[in-house]
Scaffold this motif. Sequence first.
Motif, mmCIF file in Angstrom:
data_model
loop_
_atom_site.group_PDB
_atom_site.id
_atom_site.type_symbol
_atom_site.label_atom_id
_atom_site.label_comp_id
_atom_site.label_asym_id
_atom_site.label_seq_id
_atom_site.Cartn_x
_atom_site.Cartn_y
_atom_site.Cartn_z
ATOM 1 N N ALA A 77 47.681 41.684 31.778
ATOM 2 C CA ALA A 77 47.756 43.077 32.222
ATOM 3 C C ALA A 77 46.491 43.840 31.832
ATOM 4 O O ALA A 77 45.975 44.656 32.608
ATOM 5 C CB ALA A 77 48.995 43.746 31.628
ATOM 6 N N THR A 78 45.973 43.561 30.638
ATOM 7 C CA THR A 78 44.749 44.229 30.191
ATOM 8 C C THR A 78 43.557 43.806 31.034
ATOM 9 O O THR A 78 42.749 44.651 31.458
ATOM 10 C CB THR A 78 44.498 43.926 28.703
ATOM 11 O OG1 THR A 78 45.618 44.393 27.939
ATOM 12 C CG2 THR A 78 43.229 44.598 28.209
ATOM 13 N N CYS A 79 43.431 42.510 31.303
ATOM 14 C CA CYS A 79 42.334 42.036 32.159
ATOM 15 C C CYS A 79 42.380 42.711 33.522
ATOM 16 O O CYS A 79 41.354 43.170 34.048
ATOM 17 C CB CYS A 79 42.420 40.516 32.323
ATOM 18 S SG CYS A 79 42.115 39.577 30.805
ATOM 19 N N LEU A 80 43.570 42.789 34.104
ATOM 20 C CA LEU A 80 43.725 43.394 35.426
ATOM 21 C C LEU A 80 43.527 44.909 35.375
ATOM 22 O O LEU A 80 42.931 45.495 36.293
ATOM 23 C CB LEU A 80 45.098 43.064 35.996
ATOM 24 C CG LEU A 80 45.280 41.621 36.463
ATOM 25 C CD1 LEU A 80 46.759 41.275 36.583
ATOM 26 C CD2 LEU A 80 44.569 41.398 37.807
ATOM 27 N N ALA A 81 44.028 45.563 34.324
ATOM 28 C CA ALA A 81 43.888 47.021 34.223
ATOM 29 C C ALA A 81 42.433 47.440 34.082
ATOM 30 O O ALA A 81 42.017 48.457 34.631
ATOM 31 C CB ALA A 81 44.708 47.542 33.043
ATOM 32 N N GLU A 82 41.644 46.645 33.344
ATOM 33 C CA GLU A 82 40.226 46.959 33.229
ATOM 34 C C GLU A 82 39.512 46.758 34.557
ATOM 35 O O GLU A 82 38.625 47.537 34.923
ATOM 36 C CB GLU A 82 39.585 46.106 32.127
ATOM 37 C CG GLU A 82 40.039 46.471 30.725
ATOM 38 C CD GLU A 82 39.737 47.918 30.380
ATOM 39 O OE1 GLU A 82 38.546 48.298 30.325
ATOM 40 O OE2 GLU A 82 40.700 48.692 30.172
ATOM 41 N N LYS A 83 39.912 45.758 35.313
ATOM 42 C CA LYS A 83 39.323 45.499 36.625
ATOM 43 C C LYS A 83 39.723 46.567 37.643
ATOM 44 O O LYS A 83 38.892 47.039 38.427
ATOM 45 C CB LYS A 83 39.769 44.119 37.111
ATOM 46 C CG LYS A 83 39.354 43.766 38.523
ATOM 47 C CD LYS A 83 39.915 42.403 38.904
ATOM 48 C CE LYS A 83 39.635 42.059 40.361
ATOM 49 N NZ LYS A 83 40.225 40.746 40.722
ATOM 50 N N ARG A 84 41.001 46.942 37.608
ATOM 51 C CA ARG A 84 41.555 47.859 38.616
ATOM 52 C C ARG A 84 41.511 49.316 38.184
ATOM 53 O O ARG A 84 41.862 50.203 38.968
ATOM 54 C CB ARG A 84 43.002 47.469 38.912
ATOM 55 C CG ARG A 84 43.188 46.052 39.460
ATOM 56 C CD ARG A 84 43.100 46.041 40.941
ATOM 57 N NE ARG A 84 43.305 44.701 41.499
ATOM 58 C CZ ARG A 84 43.484 44.472 42.794
ATOM 59 N NH1 ARG A 84 43.495 45.481 43.650
ATOM 60 N NH2 ARG A 84 43.639 43.240 43.237
ATOM 61 N N GLN A 85 41.126 49.568 36.939
ATOM 62 C CA GLN A 85 41.069 50.941 36.401
ATOM 63 C C GLN A 85 42.421 51.639 36.536
ATOM 64 O O GLN A 85 42.499 52.792 36.998
ATOM 65 C CB GLN A 85 39.965 51.742 37.105
ATOM 66 C CG GLN A 85 38.567 51.212 36.866
ATOM 67 C CD GLN A 85 38.156 51.304 35.407
ATOM 68 O OE1 GLN A 85 38.008 52.393 34.863
ATOM 69 N NE2 GLN A 85 38.002 50.170 34.748
ATOM 70 N N CYS A 86 43.483 50.937 36.150
ATOM 71 C CA CYS A 86 44.824 51.494 36.239
ATOM 72 C C CYS A 86 45.477 51.495 34.866
ATOM 73 O O CYS A 86 44.877 51.061 33.881
ATOM 74 C CB CYS A 86 45.665 50.706 37.241
ATOM 75 S SG CYS A 86 46.016 49.012 36.711
ATOM 76 N N ARG A 87 46.704 51.958 34.795
ATOM 77 C CA ARG A 87 47.429 52.044 33.535
ATOM 78 C C ARG A 87 48.138 50.723 33.237
ATOM 79 O O ARG A 87 48.452 49.958 34.143
ATOM 80 C CB ARG A 87 48.454 53.174 33.594
ATOM 81 C CG ARG A 87 47.799 54.542 33.748
ATOM 82 C CD ARG A 87 48.829 55.630 33.919
ATOM 83 N NE ARG A 87 49.783 55.249 34.951
ATOM 84 C CZ ARG A 87 51.082 55.529 34.906
ATOM 85 N NH1 ARG A 87 51.580 56.187 33.887
ATOM 86 N NH2 ARG A 87 51.883 55.165 35.879
ATOM 87 N N ALA A 88 48.417 50.507 31.946
ATOM 88 C CA ALA A 88 49.117 49.290 31.552
ATOM 89 C C ALA A 88 49.976 49.538 30.322
ATOM 90 O O ALA A 88 49.579 50.270 29.416
ATOM 91 C CB ALA A 88 48.129 48.161 31.276
ATOM 92 N N VAL A 89 51.141 48.923 30.327
ATOM 93 C CA VAL A 89 52.022 48.858 29.170
ATOM 94 C C VAL A 89 51.884 47.453 28.596
ATOM 95 O O VAL A 89 52.050 46.467 29.327
ATOM 96 C CB VAL A 89 53.492 49.119 29.563
ATOM 97 C CG1 VAL A 89 54.418 48.871 28.379
ATOM 98 C CG2 VAL A 89 53.658 50.522 30.108
ATOM 99 N N VAL A 90 51.564 47.345 27.319
ATOM 100 C CA VAL A 90 51.400 46.032 26.698
ATOM 101 C C VAL A 90 52.367 45.922 25.528
ATOM 102 O O VAL A 90 52.417 46.786 24.655
ATOM 103 C CB VAL A 90 49.936 45.776 26.269
ATOM 104 C CG1 VAL A 90 49.057 45.567 27.500
ATOM 105 C CG2 VAL A 90 49.367 46.910 25.431
#
Length: 197
Positions: A77-90
């Motif tokens: 989720a973190t890898c994708l959130a940094e790529k997509r500039q979106c929010r993430a719950v981890v």
Amino acid sequence: MILYLHGFRSSPSSAKAVMLGRALRERGHGGEWHCPQLPASPAQAIALCDALIDLHHDGGKNGPLTLMGSSLGGYYATCLAEKRQCRAVVLNPVVHAARDLATQVGEHTQYHSDAPFVFLPEHVDELARMAVGRPADPKRYFLLAATGDEVLDWREMAQWYAGSHGRIIQGSDHGISDFEQWMPEVLRFVLEPQYRS
């Protein structure tokens, strides 16, 4: 779109995924919820997520993209959130995936079935290649980390996601078996407008 990524050897049948899916459906967000079965290959898992996002996310016209991930799913989720500039719950996320998963190379079974789960040395290399640094904007993240996590070090999580929303849970465990207690806070981050970018 709300995309949940389960952990290593886990599945959409995990307790947290089932609880979150039910809660979101009850709140009228069932159509936004996606929780795929992820392959053992990290590269294939990320490719599957990218394809699902491209297929189901409409660029924000019907709400933002929010990623959710537990353990290894938190790393994804973190890898994708940094790529997509979106929010993430981890949720008790893996921080140093190549290091921590190198010990898991071999054949296992999945947690929710007897199906084989084979984790290869090249999968560790895939994790290393997809690594991202600390979140560029911690406020886009909600961290739930348990001091009682018997698998991962909560202090690494707290340091990596410093400045994020969320909380450090005193006690609990890696699976966050008391997740129902904390789920309302998670859902507020996912659904309430003040958290939306």
